[in-house]
Design a protein around this motif. Sequence first.
Motif, PDB file in Angstrom:
ATOM      1  N   LYS A  66      -0.319 -27.756  31.797  1.00  0.00           N
ATOM      2  CA  LYS A  66      -0.715 -29.135  31.500  1.00  0.00           C
ATOM      3  C   LYS A  66      -2.215 -29.370  31.659  1.00  0.00           C
ATOM      4  O   LYS A  66      -2.734 -30.372  31.170  1.00  0.00           O
ATOM      5  N   LYS A 110      -5.837 -26.595  30.074  1.00  0.00           N
ATOM      6  CA  LYS A 110      -4.591 -25.814  30.005  1.00  0.00           C
ATOM      7  C   LYS A 110      -4.858 -24.543  29.204  1.00  0.00           C
ATOM      8  O   LYS A 110      -5.722 -24.518  28.316  1.00  0.00           O
ATOM      9  N   CYS A 131      -2.012 -22.557  28.251  1.00  0.00           N
ATOM     10  CA  CYS A 131      -0.742 -22.108  27.673  1.00  0.00           C
ATOM     11  C   CYS A 131      -0.671 -22.309  26.156  1.00  0.00           C
ATOM     12  O   CYS A 131       0.195 -21.720  25.507  1.00  0.00           O
ATOM     13  N   ASP A 132      -1.569 -23.151  25.603  1.00  0.00           N
ATOM     14  CA  ASP A 132      -1.576 -23.270  24.143  1.00  0.00           C
ATOM     15  C   ASP A 132      -2.093 -21.973  23.506  1.00  0.00           C
ATOM     16  O   ASP A 132      -1.674 -21.598  22.409  1.00  0.00           O
ATOM     17  N   GLY A 151       0.586 -18.238  25.039  1.00  0.00           N
ATOM     18  CA  GLY A 151       1.992 -18.664  25.073  1.00  0.00           C
ATOM     19  C   GLY A 151       2.909 -17.656  25.734  1.00  0.00           C
ATOM     20  O   GLY A 151       3.704 -18.005  26.618  1.00  0.00           O
ATOM     21  N   CYS A 185       2.350 -17.346  29.467  1.00  0.00           N
ATOM     22  CA  CYS A 185       2.883 -18.496  30.206  1.00  0.00           C
ATOM     23  C   CYS A 185       4.398 -18.468  30.292  1.00  0.00           C
ATOM     24  O   CYS A 185       4.969 -18.874  31.306  1.00  0.00           O
TER      25      CYS A 185
END
Lengths: 189, 189
Positions: A138, A147, A149-150, A153, A156
């Motif tokens: 987040k 963040k 994680c975008d 991926g 994460c």
Amino acid sequence: MATVDATTAESGKAAAPAPPAPAGGFPGAELALRALLFAVTLAALVVLATAKQTVLFPVPVLRAVMPMEAKFNHSPALIYLLVALCATCLYSLLTALGSLRPPTARTLFILLLLDVFYAAVMASATGSGGGVAWIGLKGNSHTRWNKICDAYGKFCRHIGSSVFLALVASVLLVLLAVLNAYSLYRRSR
Amino acid sequence: MATVDATTAESGKAAAPAPPAPAGGFPGAELALRALLFAVTLAALVVLATAKQTVLFPVPVLRAVMPMEAKFNHSPALIYLLVALCATCLYSLLTALGSLRPPTARTLFILLLLDVFYAAVMASATGSGGGVAWIGLKGNSHTRWNKICDAYGKFCRHIGSSVFLALVASVLLVLLAVLNAYSLYRRSR
């Protein structure tokens, strides 16, 4: 009448020299829980240790791409999680083998202490791993932690699965402590 | 002879209708630990809730300064820590009052379960708060999360002290679980 008979039987048992300790414990349930704990911690270990992803970021100025790697050992919290998972995995294996024979009250007590200790360690490792994973997922606008994680991926997903499995392991350890506590309680009545 | 006497007394006791449960427990030590737990969690709560600092950052382009505030509720991990501390503080108060009278085996068992549960919750909250505080203190160059403690020194001292006190509270809860487990063990022999 039944009450009187039971009382007589009980007093008879108490009068016998060195009566054998009652069996107590739930060997089947305990073995199953410890085997499950071993499987869960091993899975979490593998998933965490293989959390590694390289992403190519374009650098328009140089007209090139720059590879950037994400690995679990870039974060102290995830290293702590790995160490805690290793220790718990080993502990679950040793105690699963030990729980094959019926436990004494002393064994139950020591196992209870160890279960509580490992439950606390696993819970703290889950918390620290989860806290860092949440920032990765987040971000935090107040501290300008973006963040990741975008972009990362797969990395994460590995970390998230590992934290979830560590949470399951913590719950299993608490359940094992409850089981041993109940065995001691049954013996103490 | 002494053995025979003791055995006779024991069998006599077993035959008596509804014998009183043995005292067991360590009421003094338990009360002291629970009072200490209350003090520690209350101190951690106060220190965490008052973690707030505003820093004026110069903006050379505008020839002005911009106030930037850091508060504990900017991080979900620290909110979780606050909630866990609140719950444990209330729990320690209630159980300290309850531990004034001698416990039965059933009470010891229930207290043991609650202590283990709260120990796990406090440990996970300590872990998550500590994980985030560590990033604030050291940053993470891999993910480009900058440390904030060089600017927000007072805020970080509050967070650090609160996490340390939460760690002490987790240890106290584990000790309480050990104490209750030992009381149950003594009764079960």
